[in-house]
Design a protein around this motif. Structure first.
Motif, PDB file in Angstrom:
ATOM      1  N   HIS A  67       3.975   8.053  -6.136  1.00  0.00           N
ATOM      2  CA  HIS A  67       3.799   9.462  -5.768  1.00  0.00           C
ATOM      3  C   HIS A  67       3.883  10.357  -7.007  1.00  0.00           C
ATOM      4  O   HIS A  67       3.059  11.253  -7.190  1.00  0.00           O
TER       5      HIS A  67
ATOM      6  N   GLU B  49       7.586  -0.504   6.989  1.00  0.00           N
ATOM      7  CA  GLU B  49       6.860   0.756   6.918  1.00  0.00           C
ATOM      8  C   GLU B  49       7.839   1.836   6.482  1.00  0.00           C
ATOM      9  O   GLU B  49       8.861   2.052   7.133  1.00  0.00           O
TER      10      GLU B  49
ATOM     11  N   ASP C 244       8.679   5.827   5.164  1.00  0.00           N
ATOM     12  CA  ASP C 244       8.325   7.240   5.116  1.00  0.00           C
ATOM     13  C   ASP C 244       9.425   7.932   4.335  1.00  0.00           C
ATOM     14  O   ASP C 244      10.617   7.738   4.629  1.00  0.00           O
TER      15      ASP C 244
ATOM     16  N   VAL D 175       5.716  10.672   0.968  1.00  0.00           N
ATOM     17  CA  VAL D 175       5.021   9.445   0.587  1.00  0.00           C
ATOM     18  C   VAL D 175       5.315   8.413   1.672  1.00  0.00           C
ATOM     19  O   VAL D 175       6.397   8.398   2.262  1.00  0.00           O
ATOM     20  N   SER D 176       4.318   7.601   1.955  1.00  0.00           N
ATOM     21  CA  SER D 176       4.519   6.493   2.894  1.00  0.00           C
ATOM     22  C   SER D 176       4.004   5.226   2.231  1.00  0.00           C
ATOM     23  O   SER D 176       3.159   5.272   1.337  1.00  0.00           O
ATOM     24  N   ALA D 177       4.563   4.108   2.653  1.00  0.00           N
ATOM     25  CA  ALA D 177       4.178   2.826   2.062  1.00  0.00           C
ATOM     26  C   ALA D 177       4.436   1.729   3.070  1.00  0.00           C
ATOM     27  O   ALA D 177       5.164   1.912   4.053  1.00  0.00           O
TER      28      ALA D 177
ATOM     29  N   SER E 134       0.849  -1.183   0.000  1.00  0.00           N
ATOM     30  CA  SER E 134       0.000   0.000   0.000  1.00  0.00           C
ATOM     31  C   SER E 134       0.886   1.235   0.000  1.00  0.00           C
ATOM     32  O   SER E 134       2.006   1.219   0.520  1.00  0.00           O
ATOM     33  N   VAL E 135       0.361   2.312  -0.626  1.00  0.00           N
ATOM     34  CA  VAL E 135       1.095   3.572  -0.732  1.00  0.00           C
ATOM     35  C   VAL E 135       0.141   4.715  -0.408  1.00  0.00           C
ATOM     36  O   VAL E 135      -0.995   4.726  -0.874  1.00  0.00           O
ATOM     37  N   ASN E 136       0.609   5.671   0.377  1.00  0.00           N
ATOM     38  CA  ASN E 136      -0.159   6.870   0.688  1.00  0.00           C
ATOM     39  C   ASN E 136       0.543   8.040   0.007  1.00  0.00           C
ATOM     40  O   ASN E 136       1.661   8.401   0.377  1.00  0.00           O
ATOM     41  N   THR E 137      -0.131   8.637  -0.993  1.00  0.00           N
ATOM     42  CA  THR E 137       0.457   9.729  -1.772  1.00  0.00           C
ATOM     43  C   THR E 137      -0.271  11.050  -1.556  1.00  0.00           C
ATOM     44  O   THR E 137      -0.181  11.940  -2.398  1.00  0.00           O
ATOM     45  N   GLU E 138      -0.977  11.190  -0.452  1.00  0.00           N
ATOM     46  CA  GLU E 138      -1.790  12.390  -0.230  1.00  0.00           C
ATOM     47  C   GLU E 138      -0.968  13.666  -0.119  1.00  0.00           C
ATOM     48  O   GLU E 138      -1.391  14.724  -0.566  1.00  0.00           O
ATOM     49  N   SER E 139       0.207  13.610   0.459  1.00  0.00           N
ATOM     50  CA  SER E 139       1.034  14.797   0.650  1.00  0.00           C
ATOM     51  C   SER E 139       1.803  15.134  -0.628  1.00  0.00           C
ATOM     52  O   SER E 139       2.221  14.245  -1.367  1.00  0.00           O
TER      53      SER E 139
END
Length: 138
Positions: free
Chosen positions: A63, A95, A97, A24-26, A15-20
């Motif tokens: 990202h 995890e 960052d 990016v976090s994964a 999973s990847v979080n590209t909101e910022s």
């Protein structure tokens, strides 16, 4: 559009979080039956360090796609610094960052400072990488 293939079949992030815009976090669950773990120390199986770097790369590419569009890619061009400090074992969760900043001299370069941790908070790796942005349609 020609898609570059980096590693096949290797999914280095689940999973990847590209909101910022600048971070990016994964995460990735390390599974004992992942084919690339076999033989990476037969009696002490660990997630290979190069795969941690690839995990960061896949997160950065996600990202770039999210913030610049599907025609953009990011190629790793430099590993300035990397330090591995704790193993990732089957059953652990990686995890990541990463902070992403544009290059000072070249706007097509991205400087990435990333940290990898296990789910217990132990830092596994810290690295500074440089990626080159490329519009694959240009």
């Amino acid at each position: 559009m020609m898609q570059r293939q980096f590693c096949a079949p290797l999914t280095a992030v689940d999973s990847v979080n590209t909101e910022s815009e600048s971070e990016v976090s994964a995460s990735k669950v390390i599974k004992a039956d992942d084919p690339y773990l076999s033989g990476h120390y037969p009696h002490f199986t660990i997630y290979p360090g190069i795969f941690i770097i690839e995990s960061v790369g896949q997160a950065v590419r996600a990202h770039v796609t999210a913030h610049r569009g599907a025609t953009y890619g990011a190629d790793l061009v430099e590993v300035s610094r990397v330090r591995f400090t704790a193993p990732l074992l089957p059953g652990n969760t990686l995890e990541l960052d990463a902070r992403i900043t544009p290059g000072e001299q070249d706007p097509d370069l991205l400087s990435v400072k990333a940290e990898a941790r296990r789910e217990d908070g132990a830092r596994c790796a810290a690295m500074t990488l440089t990626f080159r942005l490329e519009d694959r349609n240009a």
